[in-house]
Design a protein around this motif. Sequence first.
Motif, PDB file in Angstrom:
ATOM      1  N   GLU A  37     -94.027  33.129  -9.382  1.00  0.00           N
ATOM      2  CA  GLU A  37     -94.277  32.240  -8.167  1.00  0.00           C
ATOM      3  C   GLU A  37     -93.500  30.904  -8.067  1.00  0.00           C
ATOM      4  O   GLU A  37     -92.946  30.604  -7.299  1.00  0.00           O
ATOM      5  CB  GLU A  37     -96.024  32.347  -7.728  1.00  0.00           C
ATOM      6  CG  GLU A  37     -96.398  33.741  -7.463  1.00  0.00           C
ATOM      7  CD  GLU A  37     -97.791  33.668  -6.955  1.00  0.00           C
ATOM      8  OE1 GLU A  37     -98.362  32.246  -6.528  1.00  0.00           O
ATOM      9  OE2 GLU A  37     -98.647  34.196  -6.704  1.00  0.00           O
ATOM     10  N   GLN A  38     -93.876  30.128  -9.092  1.00  0.00           N
ATOM     11  CA  GLN A  38     -93.550  28.814  -9.141  1.00  0.00           C
ATOM     12  C   GLN A  38     -92.124  28.731  -9.215  1.00  0.00           C
ATOM     13  O   GLN A  38     -91.227  27.945  -8.650  1.00  0.00           O
ATOM     14  CB  GLN A  38     -94.103  28.415 -10.489  1.00  0.00           C
ATOM     15  CG  GLN A  38     -95.965  27.853 -10.102  1.00  0.00           C
ATOM     16  CD  GLN A  38     -96.316  27.493 -11.503  1.00  0.00           C
ATOM     17  OE1 GLN A  38     -95.945  27.796 -12.671  1.00  0.00           O
ATOM     18  NE2 GLN A  38     -97.643  26.956 -11.154  1.00  0.00           N
ATOM     19  N   TRP A  94     -90.377  29.415  -5.945  1.00  0.00           N
ATOM     20  CA  TRP A  94     -90.500  28.109  -4.850  1.00  0.00           C
ATOM     21  C   TRP A  94     -89.531  27.054  -5.363  1.00  0.00           C
ATOM     22  O   TRP A  94     -88.845  26.221  -4.666  1.00  0.00           O
ATOM     23  CB  TRP A  94     -91.858  27.448  -4.851  1.00  0.00           C
ATOM     24  CG  TRP A  94     -92.857  28.284  -4.045  1.00  0.00           C
ATOM     25  CD1 TRP A  94     -94.049  28.786  -4.335  1.00  0.00           C
ATOM     26  CD2 TRP A  94     -92.467  29.426  -2.945  1.00  0.00           C
ATOM     27  NE1 TRP A  94     -94.485  29.856  -3.634  1.00  0.00           N
ATOM     28  CE2 TRP A  94     -93.283  30.122  -2.573  1.00  0.00           C
ATOM     29  CE3 TRP A  94     -91.398  29.377  -2.150  1.00  0.00           C
ATOM     30  CZ2 TRP A  94     -93.556  30.882  -1.552  1.00  0.00           C
ATOM     31  CZ3 TRP A  94     -91.395  30.400  -1.009  1.00  0.00           C
ATOM     32  CH2 TRP A  94     -92.648  30.995  -0.617  1.00  0.00           C
ATOM     33  N   LYS A 138     -91.369  32.883   5.154  1.00  0.00           N
ATOM     34  CA  LYS A 138     -91.570  32.179   4.142  1.00  0.00           C
ATOM     35  C   LYS A 138     -93.055  31.568   3.818  1.00  0.00           C
ATOM     36  O   LYS A 138     -93.617  31.086   4.634  1.00  0.00           O
ATOM     37  CB  LYS A 138     -90.436  31.142   4.282  1.00  0.00           C
ATOM     38  CG  LYS A 138     -90.427  30.101   3.099  1.00  0.00           C
ATOM     39  CD  LYS A 138     -89.117  29.144   3.310  1.00  0.00           C
ATOM     40  CE  LYS A 138     -89.110  28.286   1.880  1.00  0.00           C
ATOM     41  NZ  LYS A 138     -87.913  27.357   2.178  1.00  0.00           N
ATOM     42  N   THR A 179     -96.398  31.987   1.165  1.00  0.00           N
ATOM     43  CA  THR A 179     -97.472  33.118   0.301  1.00  0.00           C
ATOM     44  C   THR A 179     -98.584  33.552   1.047  1.00  0.00           C
ATOM     45  O   THR A 179     -99.136  32.757   1.940  1.00  0.00           O
ATOM     46  CB  THR A 179     -98.096  32.093  -0.848  1.00  0.00           C
ATOM     47  OG1 THR A 179     -97.440  31.677  -1.681  1.00  0.00           O
ATOM     48  CG2 THR A 179     -99.086  33.214  -1.791  1.00  0.00           C
TER      49      THR A 179
END
Length: 307
Positions: A155-156, A159, A228, A230
């Motif tokens: 996830e990180q 982004w 865009k 989460t």
Amino acid sequence: MDKLTNTGNTCILVTGSNGFLGQKLVDKLTFEGGYTVVATSKGPNRNPNKEGYTFVQGDLNEEGLLSSLLAMYTPTHIIHTAAMTSVEACEKNRELCEATNVTLVKRLASCCLENNIHLTFLSTDFVFDGKAGPYREEDTPNPCNNYGQSKLAAEQAIWASGCQAAILRTILVYGHIQDPSRSNFVSWVREKLSSAQTITVVKDQWRMPTWVDDLADACIIAASKKAKGTYHISGDTLMSILEIALEVAAYWELDKRYIKPIAADEIGQGENRPRKTGFIIRKATDELGFRPTPLALSFRAIEKQLA
């Protein structure tokens, strides 16, 4: 929920297409028709539905396959379901877990940025430690196992890449697909009880089970909107895993005496799995139009699919 707009030049690449969600996505996308669907998985195609899409066998961890897929099919959307999901396997083989769940996602996100491709990425409630569920999207993750840590790192990485992406976290996905080799908790309980086999089920872990049809629809709408952010995608009822099993027994009129409760500590899951997750899904409801199907109604739909 809205469906993906068929513009004639829309191409969706589904990774992990042999998986439970992957097969459901391919089936839904090809049933709707009107655009190009490319499915890819490491092994031979296991989906009984072979019509309406292109299947490419290959390991995305291998150098060059991803680039060649993008060059050949020029997808406008990627729905990335491929992952190493076994908690035990991710602990045992950390190098493969890192390669599959993190390094590949970094390359995928970079390619999406370079080629203006929208990415829909599947994540998990296991990014949380289960001490304060149900969770909002903005709550601070704190994984209690390597699987959850790898999904959080992915996830990180997404982004950090700057690509346009929707990350959909989900919980305990269940349902029915045509491929009998892909099981899930609900089908496992139903099949074991139907043959009068005793099963042990954890009594002190709580989840919000997610119907695979709902999750696939959420993936499609996230792609449609080029969303865009989460989003938490799950059912809306918090239940113990034992309670889910009992609901299966009750709906299909099976003997619940074959269900034996057990504590997570007794099977080595007291520390390496979150105790209580669950999601607050208001963001997905407001922005994506997501409406989870109640458990009993999903069971009714599964019964029709089985028939």
